[in-house]
Design a protein around this motif. Structure first.
Motif, mmCIF file in Angstrom:
data_model
loop_
_atom_site.group_PDB
_atom_site.id
_atom_site.type_symbol
_atom_site.label_atom_id
_atom_site.label_comp_id
_atom_site.label_asym_id
_atom_site.label_seq_id
_atom_site.Cartn_x
_atom_site.Cartn_y
_atom_site.Cartn_z
ATOM 1 N N ALA A 72 1.201 -1.371 -0.029
ATOM 2 C CA ALA A 72 0.034 0.325 0.076
ATOM 3 C C ALA A 72 0.987 1.572 0.255
ATOM 4 N N THR A 73 -0.129 2.376 -0.898
ATOM 5 C CA THR A 73 1.231 3.135 -0.978
ATOM 6 C C THR A 73 0.855 4.580 -0.098
ATOM 7 N N SER A 74 1.669 5.644 0.316
ATOM 8 C CA SER A 74 1.078 6.629 1.337
ATOM 9 C C SER A 74 -0.351 7.029 0.746
ATOM 10 N N LYS A 75 -0.500 6.899 0.006
ATOM 11 C CA LYS A 75 -1.867 7.657 0.187
ATOM 12 C C LYS A 75 -3.567 6.746 0.090
ATOM 13 N N ASP A 76 -3.284 5.091 0.172
ATOM 14 C CA ASP A 76 -3.484 4.262 0.336
ATOM 15 C C ASP A 76 -3.971 4.283 1.649
ATOM 16 N N VAL A 77 -3.081 4.582 2.581
ATOM 17 C CA VAL A 77 -2.982 4.640 4.100
ATOM 18 C C VAL A 77 -4.091 5.794 4.139
ATOM 19 N N ILE A 99 4.039 8.208 5.745
ATOM 20 C CA ILE A 99 3.155 6.345 5.956
ATOM 21 C C ILE A 99 2.497 5.618 5.186
ATOM 22 N N ASN A 100 3.794 4.417 4.929
ATOM 23 C CA ASN A 100 2.760 3.471 3.500
ATOM 24 C C ASN A 100 2.446 2.370 4.245
ATOM 25 N N GLY A 101 2.522 1.556 3.869
ATOM 26 C CA GLY A 101 1.329 0.326 4.208
ATOM 27 C C GLY A 101 2.233 -0.328 4.810
ATOM 28 N N ARG A 102 3.758 -0.831 4.546
ATOM 29 C CA ARG A 102 4.486 -1.257 5.853
ATOM 30 C C ARG A 102 4.805 -0.308 6.804
ATOM 31 N N THR A 137 -9.417 -8.726 9.182
ATOM 32 C CA THR A 137 -10.855 -8.080 9.169
ATOM 33 C C THR A 137 -10.878 -6.826 8.791
ATOM 34 N N LEU A 138 -9.975 -6.501 8.506
ATOM 35 C CA LEU A 138 -9.762 -4.950 7.291
ATOM 36 C C LEU A 138 -9.311 -4.917 6.348
ATOM 37 N N LYS A 139 -9.676 -4.578 5.353
ATOM 38 C CA LYS A 139 -8.666 -4.887 4.120
ATOM 39 C C LYS A 139 -8.220 -3.488 3.466
ATOM 40 N N LEU A 140 -7.538 -2.869 2.940
ATOM 41 C CA LEU A 140 -7.063 -2.221 1.963
ATOM 42 C C LEU A 140 -7.737 -2.070 0.741
ATOM 43 N N ASN A 141 -8.176 -1.197 0.351
ATOM 44 C CA ASN A 141 -8.797 -1.246 -1.265
ATOM 45 C C ASN A 141 -8.363 -0.400 -2.399
#
Length: 141
Positions: A72-77, A99-102, A137-141
């Motif tokens: 996940a990118t910082s924009k995804d976060v 902050i990115n996904g990792r 239980t929570l997914k990044l889309n």
């Protein structure tokens, strides 16, 4: 029209935020007020059609393809934080720190303190989001 024993899908996606879920054309509308709770794939209420035929209303959860959180990118976060109704200060901190996904998955309460995230409820919300991602239980889309 709904028939007895038939499943009517009223929503999908997983999080209801004061949404009106309507599973029929006539009859009463059912309000889902579930601001801070996630809907699981199960029966979430009933639907009436207006002609005395009722049936269960279920939620389909996880229909969208989930993004690998480590990619996940910082924009995804940032999108996720807004989706989970984090406050503007939290979103701003995460944006400045990129902050990115990792990085998100490795955050601890101490690091949140270092980032000057001082609101305890907001820290708990972020830590809860991280836990939910880790346990699936929570997914990044």
């Amino acid at each position: 029209m709904a028939q007895q024993g038939r499943t009517i899908t009223g929503m999908s996606g997983g999080t209801a935020t004061s949404s009106t879920v309507v599973g029929q054309q006539k009859g009463p509308h059912h309000q889902v007020n579930n601001r801070d709770q996630r809907i699981e794939a199960k029966n979430i209420g009933g639907v009436a059609t207006g002609d005395n035929i009722t049936g269960p209303m279920t939620a389909n959860v996880g229909q969208q393809k989930a993004l690998d959180p480590t990619k996940a990118t910082s924009k995804d976060v940032l999108k996720l934080l807004r989706q989970e109704e984090c406050d503007d200060n939290t979103v701003s901190i995460f944006e400045k720190k990129r902050i990115n996904g990792r990085m998100l998955l490795k955050l601890s309460q101490d690091e949140l303190n270092q980032y000057r995230l001082t609101d305890e409820d907001e820290k708990n919300r972020v830590l809860g989001i991280i836990d939910d991602i880790k346990n699936g239980t929570l997914k990044l889309n």
